[in-house]
Design a protein around this motif. Structure first.
Motif, PDB file in Angstrom:
ATOM      1  N   PHE A  91      -2.174   9.207  -2.781  1.00 58.40           N
ATOM      2  CA  PHE A  91      -3.226   8.456  -2.106  1.00 58.40           C
ATOM      3  C   PHE A  91      -4.579   8.691  -2.758  1.00 58.40           C
ATOM      4  O   PHE A  91      -4.982   9.829  -3.027  1.00 58.40           O
ATOM      5  CB  PHE A  91      -3.277   8.855  -0.633  1.00 58.40           C
ATOM      6  N   LYS A  92      -5.283   7.598  -3.038  1.00 58.15           N
ATOM      7  CA  LYS A  92      -6.648   7.611  -3.569  1.00 58.15           C
ATOM      8  C   LYS A  92      -6.768   8.255  -4.950  1.00 58.15           C
ATOM      9  O   LYS A  92      -7.854   8.695  -5.337  1.00 58.15           O
ATOM     10  CB  LYS A  92      -7.618   8.276  -2.582  1.00 58.15           C
ATOM     11  N   CYS A 125      -3.411  -0.644  -6.276  1.00 55.16           N
ATOM     12  CA  CYS A 125      -3.566  -1.216  -4.936  1.00 55.16           C
ATOM     13  C   CYS A 125      -4.607  -2.329  -4.936  1.00 55.16           C
ATOM     14  O   CYS A 125      -4.381  -3.407  -4.387  1.00 55.16           O
ATOM     15  CB  CYS A 125      -3.959  -0.108  -3.956  1.00 55.16           C
ATOM     16  N   PHE A 155      -3.509   4.990  -8.096  1.00 52.85           N
ATOM     17  CA  PHE A 155      -3.291   4.297  -6.830  1.00 52.85           C
ATOM     18  C   PHE A 155      -4.358   3.236  -6.595  1.00 52.85           C
ATOM     19  O   PHE A 155      -4.046   2.084  -6.259  1.00 52.85           O
ATOM     20  CB  PHE A 155      -3.319   5.294  -5.665  1.00 52.85           C
ATOM     21  N   THR A 156      -5.611   3.615  -6.773  1.00 52.29           N
ATOM     22  CA  THR A 156      -6.705   2.686  -6.499  1.00 52.29           C
ATOM     23  C   THR A 156      -6.634   1.473  -7.407  1.00 52.29           C
ATOM     24  O   THR A 156      -6.846   0.332  -6.971  1.00 52.29           O
ATOM     25  CB  THR A 156      -8.059   3.401  -6.650  1.00 52.29           C
ATOM     26  N   LEU A 168      -8.876   1.624   3.678  1.00 54.74           N
ATOM     27  CA  LEU A 168      -8.408   2.731   2.847  1.00 54.74           C
ATOM     28  C   LEU A 168      -9.534   3.381   2.059  1.00 54.74           C
ATOM     29  O   LEU A 168      -9.479   4.578   1.771  1.00 54.74           O
ATOM     30  CB  LEU A 168      -7.335   2.237   1.861  1.00 54.74           C
ATOM     31  N   CYS A 169     -10.520   2.593   1.680  1.00 55.28           N
ATOM     32  CA  CYS A 169     -11.543   3.058   0.735  1.00 55.28           C
ATOM     33  C   CYS A 169     -12.953   2.936   1.295  1.00 55.28           C
ATOM     34  O   CYS A 169     -13.915   2.789   0.528  1.00 55.28           O
ATOM     35  CB  CYS A 169     -11.436   2.271  -0.573  1.00 55.28           C
ATOM     36  N   VAL A 199       1.179   4.447  -2.642  1.00 58.03           N
ATOM     37  CA  VAL A 199       0.970   5.845  -2.247  1.00 58.03           C
ATOM     38  C   VAL A 199       2.139   6.698  -2.706  1.00 58.03           C
ATOM     39  O   VAL A 199       1.971   7.778  -3.290  1.00 58.03           O
ATOM     40  CB  VAL A 199       0.796   5.966  -0.714  1.00 58.03           C
ATOM     41  N   MET A 240       0.815  -1.202   0.000  1.00 60.15           N
ATOM     42  CA  MET A 240       0.000   0.000   0.000  1.00 60.15           C
ATOM     43  C   MET A 240       0.856   1.263   0.000  1.00 60.15           C
ATOM     44  O   MET A 240       0.649   2.168  -0.808  1.00 60.15           O
ATOM     45  CB  MET A 240      -0.950  -0.006   1.203  1.00 60.15           C
ATOM     46  N   GLN A 241       1.850   1.352   0.891  1.00 60.21           N
ATOM     47  CA  GLN A 241       2.665   2.559   0.972  1.00 60.21           C
ATOM     48  C   GLN A 241       3.475   2.771  -0.299  1.00 60.21           C
ATOM     49  O   GLN A 241       3.684   3.914  -0.726  1.00 60.21           O
ATOM     50  CB  GLN A 241       3.592   2.490   2.187  1.00 60.21           C
TER      51      GLN A 241
END
Length: 256
Positions: free
Chosen positions: A127-128, A136, A132-133, A223-224, A122, A118-119
């Motif tokens: 992030f988001k 991830c 990324f989405t 995260l989402c 990012v 995840m990191q």
């Protein structure tokens, strides 16, 4: 649907219903008993056509209802698969373990990616963001799911998605062919509305994930997923605009 602004108002449910195929729309208005009977019919048909089936269980109420419906019908050793994204709510993991024990799931399989990246995503994409989405979710959820389907040699996989959840899911079929690996996704709850799911768990006195009582109306990873305090908003408002806008991209990769 990608790059179009998502309408999170209650009108979204109606819009999704209108996108559903002509063979599905009449099923939306069946009484709950009729929907239960139809869903069981779909499960039985899938078992006849695709003898090596698995069933996805996420800890959410839709997959919980699917599991409850299916257990009396499926082989005791059918794989019940939980994809652990390594970014799950602790409450979800604890709830799934409780169901595993109390419902005596004989062949419960938890799978996850080799590491939590995840990191890394990012740092690379922000992030988001859509990038990324996509990265991830593909790495932590989609790839482990398709891998276990292939590793187990499954030719079919039960999924608890519903058409009114998302415009892309509204376009689905009861039996949907997938590749890489080749298999069929079976969707016994495709024509259920949110109220049907809630009424089913009430009638059968089924304990649900405690996160719903905290204000969540749709569950994913930490995260989402955010709480939804607007009773008139669409159920997936807490999943965020980016994920909803790129759902077609995710589903093309193998997302449910």
């Amino acid at each position: 649907m990608e790059n179009k602004k998502i309408d999170f108002s209650e009108k979204r449910t109606k819009n999704c219903e209108e996108l559903m195929g002509p063979e599905l729309r009449p099923l939306l208005d069946l009484p709950l008993d009729g929907k239960i009977a139809k869903s069981k019919e779909i499960i039985k048909e899938a078992l006849q056509k695709y003898p090596k089936m698995g069933l996805g269980f996420s800890g959410g109420t839709d997959s919980l209802v699917l599991l409850h419906l299916a257990l009396p019908l499926i082989p005791k050793d059918m794989p019940i698969v939980f994809i652990n994204t390594q970014n799950e709510f602790p409450e979800t993991c604890a709830f799934i373990e409780k169901i595993r024990k109390s419902w005596n799931l004989k062949n419960f399989i938890e799978v996850k990616a080799e590491q939590n990246k995840m990191q890394d995503f990012v740092d690379k994409f922000g992030f988001k963001t859509p990038e990324f989405t996509t990265a991830c979710c593909n790495y932590h959820k989609i790839a482990p799911m398709t891998k276990v389907i292939g590793d187990l040699g499954l030719n079919g996989f039960f999924v608890g998605l519903r058409g009114v959840e998302h415009e892309e899911r509204a376009k689905e079929f009861l039996f949907s062919p997938r590749q890489n690996p080749s298999h069929i996704r079976a969707h016994p709850l495709l024509f259920w509305r949110t109220g049907d799911v809630l009424e089913y768990v009430k009638q059968h006195d089924i304990e649900c994930n405690p996160l719903y009582a905290q204000g969540y109306t749709s569950l994913g990873c930490v995260l989402c997923t955010e709480k939804n305090f607007n009773s008139s908003a669409h159920e997936r408002v807490g999943r965020g605009a980016v994920r909803e806008e790129i759902m077609k991209r995710l589903r093309d990769l193998g997302y449910t």
